[in-house]
Structure formats: C-alpha cells, structure tokens
Design an enzyme around this catalytic site. Structure first.
Site, PDB file in Angstrom:
ATOM      1  N   TYR A  99       0.847  -1.195   0.000  1.00 34.29           N
ATOM      2  CA  TYR A  99       0.000   0.000   0.000  1.00 34.29           C
ATOM      3  C   TYR A  99       0.881   1.243   0.000  1.00 34.29           C
ATOM      4  CZ  TYR A  99      -3.756  -3.218   1.218  1.00 34.29           C
ATOM      5  OH  TYR A  99      -4.659  -4.256   1.216  1.00 34.29           O
ATOM      6  N   ASN A 122     -12.210  -1.618  -4.796  1.00 30.16           N
ATOM      7  CA  ASN A 122     -12.055  -2.023  -6.194  1.00 30.16           C
ATOM      8  C   ASN A 122     -13.266  -2.866  -6.605  1.00 30.16           C
ATOM      9  OD1 ASN A 122     -11.227  -3.077  -8.694  1.00 30.16           O
ATOM     10  ND2 ASN A 122      -9.906  -4.601  -7.735  1.00 30.16           N
ATOM     11  N   CYS A 130      -6.396  -6.391  -7.078  1.00 32.06           N
ATOM     12  CA  CYS A 130      -6.189  -5.830  -5.746  1.00 32.06           C
ATOM     13  C   CYS A 130      -5.593  -6.861  -4.787  1.00 32.06           C
ATOM     14  CB  CYS A 130      -7.488  -5.248  -5.200  1.00 32.06           C
ATOM     15  SG  CYS A 130      -8.901  -6.341  -5.298  1.00 32.06           S
ATOM     16  N   HIS A 131      -5.700  -8.148  -5.130  1.00 34.24           N
ATOM     17  CA  HIS A 131      -5.110  -9.187  -4.287  1.00 34.24           C
ATOM     18  C   HIS A 131      -3.584  -9.148  -4.310  1.00 34.24           C
ATOM     19  CE1 HIS A 131      -5.478 -10.953  -8.326  1.00 34.24           C
ATOM     20  NE2 HIS A 131      -4.388 -11.645  -8.012  1.00 34.24           N
ATOM     21  N   GLU A 157      -0.944 -17.513  -8.958  1.00 35.81           N
ATOM     22  CA  GLU A 157       0.021 -16.742  -9.744  1.00 35.81           C
ATOM     23  C   GLU A 157       1.463 -17.175  -9.461  1.00 35.81           C
ATOM     24  OE1 GLU A 157      -0.688 -12.530  -9.623  1.00 35.81           O
ATOM     25  OE2 GLU A 157      -2.849 -12.822  -9.812  1.00 35.81           O
TER      26      GLU A 157
END
Length: 164
Positions: A99, A122, A130-131, A157
């Site tokens: 952040y 979001n 946003c993850h 991912e």
C-alpha cells in the site's frame, strides 16, 4: 441499466456486472462492498458477448494462465480511486506491491491508509488485481473477498497452475 451473470469459480460464486459494453463489476458473493458501485437495477443476462469474454478470462486465470484482457473495463469510482485502480492494473502477474509503494507513486504525502480504502473498494476483483497488494514488509492484509481467497489467488500466480 446493468446486466449481471454468475460465474462458478474454484473459490466461490462470483457476480459479474456489465453496462452491455464493459465489465463494471466482479465480486465474490458476500464480499465487502458487494455491488456498491452499481447505481441502478441489474437484469440477468447470461448471453452478453462481454460476459463470455470475461468468463473465458476467469477460466484461464483459474487454470494458472496469465490471460490478456481483451475486453473493456469500466470501474466506477472517484478520480483518486481510479488512479489507485490504474496502478493495480499495472502490477505484473505474480508480483506484488505494498500500500505504501502505491501511495508513493501517487504523491510523497499520500497515506497508505487512503490507498487501502481505494484498494478495498475495487469493484472488479481479480481482473483488476487488488489481491496483489500487501501491507508493510510484505505482510498479508485484508481483502474484500476474504484473506483466504487472497492467499489462494497469490498461490495461483506464484505456481502458475490451477487450484486442486
């Protein structure tokens, strides 16, 4: 008017919302801020071309691929939130930002907490990633869809393979 359809993901049922041309929302049922950016009625329509593209994208994503977005996204929010969501969209697949790092890209005086509020709102989960945002020192922090889902999305991912 908005149109809505459901998508059965391995992490739970998802609602997808479109204005007929662009994706305006992707939410896990029950997540924080569910449908908060949609200002008028939604009508069920499973046959929109944009929904077929979004579902194919989600299928590819959940199967461990890094799909290209070949459809329009139109998240609704303030100018500040739009700036934050644009930065989220630029975080590469499999990578993360904090952040604070996002805040510093906007302004030296920007607070990580303000960024956190925008990230949490979001409206296009997963597709606008946003993850991929972590707390200070890489700490896993909140996710509107639930921290367990955030962990699983990051695992997809990292491993480049679908969930069991």
């Amino acid at each position: 008017m908005y149109y809505a359809t459901d998508y059965a993901s391995p992490l739970g049922e998802i609602l997808i919302v479109s204005d007929g041309e662009a994706i305006c929302g992707v939410w896990f049922y029950g997540q924080k801020h569910f449908l908060s950016s949609i200002t008028s009625e939604t009508v069920r329509n499973d046959d929109l071309a944009i929904f077929k593209k979004a579902k194919t994208w989600l299928d590819d994503y959940f199967n461990g691929r890094n799909p290209e977005i070949d459809f329009m996204l139109k998240p609704h929010g303030s100018d500040f939130r739009q700036k934050v969501w644009k930065i989220l969209s630029e975080i590469p697949y499999g990578e993360t930002l904090t952040y604070g790092e996002i805040a510093s890209r906007i302004s030296p005086a920007m607070s990580a907490q303000a960024v956190g509020g925008a990230v949490g709102h979001n409206p296009i989960s997963i597709i606008i990633p946003c993850h991929r945002v972590l707390g200070a020192n890489g700490k896993l922090t909140g996710y509107a869809g639930g921290i367990d889902r955030k962990i699983e999305l990051l695992k997809i991912e990292k491993n480049g393979k679908k969930l069991p």
